[in-house]
Motif scaffolding. Sequence first.
Motif, PDB file in Angstrom:
ATOM      1  N   UNK A  36       0.873  -1.172   0.000  1.00 23.78           N
ATOM      2  CA  UNK A  36       0.000   0.000   0.000  1.00 23.78           C
ATOM      3  C   UNK A  36       0.909   1.219   0.000  1.00 23.78           C
ATOM      4  N   UNK A  37       0.764   2.070  -1.006  1.00 21.44           N
ATOM      5  CA  UNK A  37       1.636   3.239  -1.106  1.00 21.44           C
ATOM      6  C   UNK A  37       0.813   4.497  -1.320  1.00 21.44           C
ATOM      7  N   UNK A  38       1.419   5.628  -1.000  1.00 23.66           N
ATOM      8  CA  UNK A  38       0.814   6.928  -1.273  1.00 23.66           C
ATOM      9  C   UNK A  38       0.870   7.102  -2.785  1.00 23.66           C
ATOM     10  N   UNK A  39      -0.257   7.435  -3.405  1.00 24.34           N
ATOM     11  CA  UNK A  39      -0.347   7.448  -4.866  1.00 24.34           C
ATOM     12  C   UNK A  39       0.645   8.405  -5.520  1.00 24.34           C
ATOM     13  N   UNK A  40       0.801   9.594  -5.000  1.00 26.27           N
ATOM     14  CA  UNK A  40       1.580  10.608  -5.703  1.00 26.27           C
ATOM     15  C   UNK A  40       3.060  10.612  -5.359  1.00 26.27           C
ATOM     16  N   UNK A  41       3.441  10.123  -4.185  1.00 26.83           N
ATOM     17  CA  UNK A  41       4.866  10.093  -3.828  1.00 26.83           C
ATOM     18  C   UNK A  41       5.468   8.701  -3.999  1.00 26.83           C
ATOM     19  N   UNK A  42       4.633   7.674  -3.993  1.00 29.78           N
ATOM     20  CA  UNK A  42       5.131   6.300  -4.103  1.00 29.78           C
ATOM     21  C   UNK A  42       5.636   5.736  -2.784  1.00 29.78           C
TER      22      UNK A  42
END
Length: 93
Positions: A36-42
Motif C-alpha cells: 500500500x503506497x501513497x499514490x503521488x509520492x510512491x
Amino acid sequence: MAMRYEMDTGETRMVQIVIHSIHHHPFRILAARYELSEKYTGEILESGEADIEKHVLRAMVKPPGPGMYLLKYIYQIGMETFVECVEVKVKSC
C-alpha cells in the motif's frame, strides 16, 4: 486502468481481487504479496503477504488518513510475476 475502491478515514478493510485466465487455462497462484503506497509520492506505507484462496487475493489495509493510495498485488503463477493495482480513495467523514 487500476480498479477503484473507496473507504472512510479510520477504517480497516479487507480488499480482495479475483484473478482469472483470459484463455481459460487452469492455473495456481504460487505466492502473493501486497504494498500500500501513497499514490503521488510512491512512499510505501504497508506491505506483507497477501492471503491466497484459489484465485482470490486478499489484503487487510488501514490507510493512515484521507487521500489517494495504490494497493499493489504482486503475485506469481508458474515462472511469471504479475502485478495488479487497486486505487484506494480514503474520504474524511
